[in-house]
Scaffold this motif. Structure first.
Motif, PDB file in Angstrom:
ATOM      1  N   VAL A  81      -2.094  -2.221   5.187  1.00  0.00           N
ATOM      2  CA  VAL A  81      -2.163  -0.793   5.517  1.00  0.00           C
ATOM      3  C   VAL A  81      -3.342  -0.670   6.471  1.00  0.00           C
ATOM      4  CG1 VAL A  81      -2.473   1.537   4.609  1.00  0.00           C
ATOM      5  CG2 VAL A  81      -1.296  -0.186   3.226  1.00  0.00           C
ATOM      6  N   PRO A  82      -3.061  -0.469   7.762  1.00  0.00           N
ATOM      7  CA  PRO A  82      -4.148  -0.563   8.743  1.00  0.00           C
ATOM      8  C   PRO A  82      -5.100   0.625   8.705  1.00  0.00           C
ATOM      9  CG  PRO A  82      -2.119   0.066   9.837  1.00  0.00           C
ATOM     10  CD  PRO A  82      -1.768  -0.153   8.393  1.00  0.00           C
ATOM     11  N   GLU A  83      -6.296   0.377   9.215  1.00  0.00           N
ATOM     12  CA  GLU A  83      -7.276   1.454   9.354  1.00  0.00           C
ATOM     13  C   GLU A  83      -6.665   2.549  10.240  1.00  0.00           C
ATOM     14  OE1 GLU A  83     -11.006  -0.025  10.740  1.00  0.00           O
ATOM     15  OE2 GLU A  83     -11.897   1.952  10.844  1.00  0.00           O
ATOM     16  N   GLY A  84      -6.849   3.810   9.845  1.00  0.00           N
ATOM     17  CA  GLY A  84      -6.334   4.917  10.662  1.00  0.00           C
ATOM     18  C   GLY A  84      -4.837   5.129  10.520  1.00  0.00           C
ATOM     19  N   ARG A  85      -4.262   4.599   9.426  1.00  0.00           N
ATOM     20  CA  ARG A  85      -2.838   4.785   9.047  1.00  0.00           C
ATOM     21  C   ARG A  85      -1.830   4.161  10.025  1.00  0.00           C
ATOM     22  NH1 ARG A  85      -6.743   7.397   6.373  1.00  0.00           N
ATOM     23  NH2 ARG A  85      -7.092   9.552   6.974  1.00  0.00           N
ATOM     24  N   GLN A  86      -1.932   4.485  11.334  1.00  0.00           N
ATOM     25  CA  GLN A  86      -1.020   3.913  12.336  1.00  0.00           C
ATOM     26  C   GLN A  86       0.450   4.122  11.992  1.00  0.00           C
ATOM     27  OE1 GLN A  86      -2.453   2.780  15.007  1.00  0.00           O
ATOM     28  NE2 GLN A  86      -4.530   2.455  14.296  1.00  0.00           N
ATOM     29  N   VAL A  87       0.790   5.336  11.549  1.00  0.00           N
ATOM     30  CA  VAL A  87       2.218   5.613  11.338  1.00  0.00           C
ATOM     31  C   VAL A  87       2.874   5.821  12.706  1.00  0.00           C
ATOM     32  CG1 VAL A  87       1.864   6.618   9.052  1.00  0.00           C
ATOM     33  CG2 VAL A  87       1.860   8.117  11.063  1.00  0.00           C
ATOM     34  N   PHE A  88       4.194   5.682  12.748  1.00  0.00           N
ATOM     35  CA  PHE A  88       4.911   5.895  14.009  1.00  0.00           C
ATOM     36  C   PHE A  88       5.196   7.390  14.107  1.00  0.00           C
ATOM     37  CE2 PHE A  88       5.793   1.533  12.687  1.00  0.00           C
ATOM     38  CZ  PHE A  88       5.366   0.849  13.816  1.00  0.00           C
ATOM     39  N   ALA A  89       4.342   8.085  14.869  1.00  0.00           N
ATOM     40  CA  ALA A  89       4.332   9.554  14.838  1.00  0.00           C
ATOM     41  C   ALA A  89       5.668  10.215  15.172  1.00  0.00           C
ATOM     42  CB  ALA A  89       3.226  10.081  15.749  1.00  0.00           C
ATOM     43  N   PRO A  90       6.419   9.748  16.192  1.00  0.00           N
ATOM     44  CA  PRO A  90       7.661  10.471  16.517  1.00  0.00           C
ATOM     45  C   PRO A  90       8.796  10.181  15.541  1.00  0.00           C
ATOM     46  CG  PRO A  90       6.997   8.981  18.320  1.00  0.00           C
ATOM     47  CD  PRO A  90       6.148   8.660  17.131  1.00  0.00           C
ATOM     48  N   LEU A  91       8.676   9.122  14.754  1.00  0.00           N
ATOM     49  CA  LEU A  91       9.755   8.782  13.814  1.00  0.00           C
ATOM     50  C   LEU A  91       9.602   9.594  12.532  1.00  0.00           C
ATOM     51  CD1 LEU A  91       9.934   4.884  14.163  1.00  0.00           C
ATOM     52  CD2 LEU A  91      11.077   6.656  15.491  1.00  0.00           C
ATOM     53  N   THR A  92      10.715   9.756  11.809  1.00  0.00           N
ATOM     54  CA  THR A  92      10.634  10.529  10.564  1.00  0.00           C
ATOM     55  C   THR A  92       9.928   9.706   9.486  1.00  0.00           C
ATOM     56  OG1 THR A  92      12.700   9.687   9.661  1.00  0.00           O
ATOM     57  CG2 THR A  92      12.847  11.654  11.072  1.00  0.00           C
ATOM     58  N   VAL A  93       9.580  10.417   8.420  1.00  0.00           N
ATOM     59  CA  VAL A  93       8.960   9.772   7.263  1.00  0.00           C
ATOM     60  C   VAL A  93       9.878   8.653   6.760  1.00  0.00           C
ATOM     61  CG1 VAL A  93       8.422  10.178   4.832  1.00  0.00           C
ATOM     62  CG2 VAL A  93       7.576  11.759   6.592  1.00  0.00           C
ATOM     63  N   GLU A  94      11.153   8.972   6.624  1.00  0.00           N
ATOM     64  CA  GLU A  94      12.084   7.967   6.096  1.00  0.00           C
ATOM     65  C   GLU A  94      12.193   6.767   7.044  1.00  0.00           C
ATOM     66  OE1 GLU A  94      15.871   9.422   4.694  1.00  0.00           O
ATOM     67  OE2 GLU A  94      16.771   7.443   4.966  1.00  0.00           O
ATOM     68  N   GLU A  95      12.228   7.033   8.342  1.00  0.00           N
ATOM     69  CA  GLU A  95      12.324   5.914   9.297  1.00  0.00           C
ATOM     70  C   GLU A  95      11.089   5.019   9.217  1.00  0.00           C
ATOM     71  OE1 GLU A  95      15.123   8.070  12.702  1.00  0.00           O
ATOM     72  OE2 GLU A  95      12.962   8.378  12.739  1.00  0.00           O
ATOM     73  N   ASN A  96       9.911   5.633   9.071  1.00  0.00           N
ATOM     74  CA  ASN A  96       8.689   4.839   8.914  1.00  0.00           C
ATOM     75  C   ASN A  96       8.800   3.941   7.683  1.00  0.00           C
ATOM     76  OD1 ASN A  96       5.950   5.381  10.576  1.00  0.00           O
ATOM     77  ND2 ASN A  96       7.279   7.170  10.732  1.00  0.00           N
ATOM     78  N   LEU A  97       9.292   4.507   6.590  1.00  0.00           N
ATOM     79  CA  LEU A  97       9.404   3.719   5.354  1.00  0.00           C
ATOM     80  C   LEU A  97      10.406   2.580   5.538  1.00  0.00           C
ATOM     81  CD1 LEU A  97       9.309   6.564   2.678  1.00  0.00           C
ATOM     82  CD2 LEU A  97       7.506   4.903   3.187  1.00  0.00           C
ATOM     83  N   ARG A  98      11.531   2.874   6.165  1.00  0.00           N
ATOM     84  CA  ARG A  98      12.547   1.830   6.358  1.00  0.00           C
ATOM     85  C   ARG A  98      12.004   0.694   7.233  1.00  0.00           C
ATOM     86  NH1 ARG A  98      17.495   2.839   4.369  1.00  0.00           N
ATOM     87  NH2 ARG A  98      17.913   4.983   3.764  1.00  0.00           N
ATOM     88  N   LEU A  99      11.167   1.044   8.202  1.00  0.00           N
ATOM     89  CA  LEU A  99      10.581  -0.008   9.043  1.00  0.00           C
ATOM     90  C   LEU A  99       9.725  -0.964   8.216  1.00  0.00           C
ATOM     91  CD1 LEU A  99       9.655   1.840  12.343  1.00  0.00           C
ATOM     92  CD2 LEU A  99      11.182  -0.117  12.075  1.00  0.00           C
ATOM     93  N   GLY A 100       9.099  -0.421   7.168  1.00  0.00           N
ATOM     94  CA  GLY A 100       8.293  -1.282   6.299  1.00  0.00           C
ATOM     95  C   GLY A 100       9.119  -2.369   5.633  1.00  0.00           C
ATOM     96  N   GLY A 101      10.414  -2.096   5.461  1.00  0.00           N
ATOM     97  CA  GLY A 101      11.268  -3.076   4.783  1.00  0.00           C
ATOM     98  C   GLY A 101      12.092  -3.907   5.743  1.00  0.00           C
ATOM     99  N   ILE A 102      11.710  -3.886   7.030  1.00  0.00           N
ATOM    100  CA  ILE A 102      12.581  -4.479   8.056  1.00  0.00           C
ATOM    101  C   ILE A 102      12.744  -5.997   7.916  1.00  0.00           C
ATOM    102  CG2 ILE A 102      10.891  -4.906   9.901  1.00  0.00           C
ATOM    103  CD1 ILE A 102      12.959  -3.337  11.732  1.00  0.00           C
ATOM    104  N   VAL A 103      11.776  -6.671   7.307  1.00  0.00           N
ATOM    105  CA  VAL A 103      11.906  -8.130   7.187  1.00  0.00           C
ATOM    106  C   VAL A 103      12.703  -8.533   5.942  1.00  0.00           C
ATOM    107  CG1 VAL A 103       9.740  -8.634   8.408  1.00  0.00           C
ATOM    108  CG2 VAL A 103       9.727  -8.389   5.922  1.00  0.00           C
ATOM    109  N   ARG A 104      13.095  -7.566   5.141  1.00  0.00           N
ATOM    110  CA  ARG A 104      13.789  -7.905   3.890  1.00  0.00           C
ATOM    111  C   ARG A 104      15.274  -8.156   4.109  1.00  0.00           C
ATOM    112  NH1 ARG A 104      11.920  -3.508  -0.389  1.00  0.00           N
ATOM    113  NH2 ARG A 104      13.803  -4.285  -1.420  1.00  0.00           N
ATOM    114  N   ARG A 105      15.814  -9.040   3.293  1.00  0.00           N
ATOM    115  CA  ARG A 105      17.242  -9.348   3.394  1.00  0.00           C
ATOM    116  C   ARG A 105      17.978  -9.034   2.089  1.00  0.00           C
ATOM    117  NH1 ARG A 105      16.399  -8.747   7.619  1.00  0.00           N
ATOM    118  NH2 ARG A 105      16.072 -10.167   9.368  1.00  0.00           N
ATOM    119  N   ASP A 106      17.292  -8.383   1.149  1.00  0.00           N
ATOM    120  CA  ASP A 106      17.930  -8.107  -0.137  1.00  0.00           C
ATOM    121  C   ASP A 106      18.601  -6.728  -0.092  1.00  0.00           C
ATOM    122  OD1 ASP A 106      14.826  -7.473  -0.340  1.00  0.00           O
ATOM    123  OD2 ASP A 106      15.913  -6.020  -1.542  1.00  0.00           O
TER     124      ASP A 106
END
Ligand code: ATP
Length: 233
Positions: A81-106
């Motif tokens: 969790v980087p300093e200063g949050r670094q969320v993707f501002a134009p993307l929605t909350v849900e899209e930001n969360l889904r990006l967190g799981g982008i490396v998962r294959r389950d």
């Protein structure tokens, strides 16, 4: 879980980490305390693989990971969790969360998403809103939720309470305690050394790129040097 030995790192010709050795055991909260510019973020970034290592080694789950790409480290269980949050501002909350799981294959992404919304109900309310429209505290929750979507074993938190109102600071520290209860191991960097050491199993004090003291959270809270330099007591 994490064993760092004699780690050195530099920005160009300027060396900022000078032989850092530390370990984080499974299930612990370990806090790194140090003044501005001591090298705390650089160390977290080196563990994540986004800051080159000049010498020394990083072992995670008994494997040397120095040469692994950042995404490989995320897939194996290290999320930052980087300093200063670094969320993707134009993307929605849900899209930001889904990006967190982008490396998962389950196939548990949807249930984990529900889990994050249960943990942070305000994110569920704002699910379709752009992340940039959230308050600082909500963005911090989103940044933590995004990292949790990678299902990390080790969570690296860089200044999660920075810039937040006292009531939110309390909430964030409560969340960190909950993460430990869920079995997530935490390496925490904080300016709020008092609160961070109070929830830590152990801590390290870093000064100009070197570890100068280590001990349990309790020991460091009562250490005279730590008290005068970092706790303002
Ligand atoms: P803070 O609490 O202020 O975030 P920190 O302990 O996390 O500080 P770092 O951000 O790791 O410290 O910085 C360590 C040193 O490296 C500082 O002297 C800083 O100026 C320098 N530094 C950090 N990032 C860069 C960069 N991208 N290029 C050059 N020097 C850098």
């Amino acid at each position: 879980m994490l064993a760092i030995e004699k780690l050195a790192s530099r920005y160009g010709r300027i060396q900022v980490l000078h032989g850092i050795s530390l370990e984080v055991r499974t299930g612990e909260i370990v806090t790194l305390v140090g003044s501005n510019g001591a090298g705390k973020s650089t160390l977290l970034r080196a563990i994540s693989g986004i800051q080159p290592v000049a010498a020394g080694s990083i072992r995670f789950d008994d494997q040397v990971i120095d040469r692994w790409r950042p995404h490989q480290r995320v897939a194996r269980g290290i999320a930052q969790v980087p300093e200063g949050r670094q969320v993707f501002a134009p993307l929605t909350v849900e899209e930001n969360l889904r990006l967190g799981g982008i490396v998962r294959r389950d196939d548990a992404i949807e249930s984990d998403l529900d889990g994050i919304f249960a943990m942070f109900p305000v994110l569920a309310e704002r699910r379709r809103n752009a992340a940039g429209t959230l308050s600082g505290g909500q963005q911090q929750m989103l940044a933590i939720g995004r990292a949790l979507m990678a299902r990390p074993k080790l969570l690296l938190l860089d200044e999660p309470s920075m810039g937040l109102a006292p009531v939110l600071v309390e909430q964030i520290f409560g969340t960190i305690g909950d993460l430990k209860a869920r079995g997530i191991t935490v390496l925490l960097v904080e300016q709020n050394a008092n609160a961070a050491l109070a929830i830590a199993d152990r801590g390290y004090v870093i000064e100009t790129g070197r570890i100068v003291t280590t001990g349990t959270g309790k020991e460091l809270l009562s250490d005279e040097r730590v008290r005068s330099a970092y706790l303002g007591i």
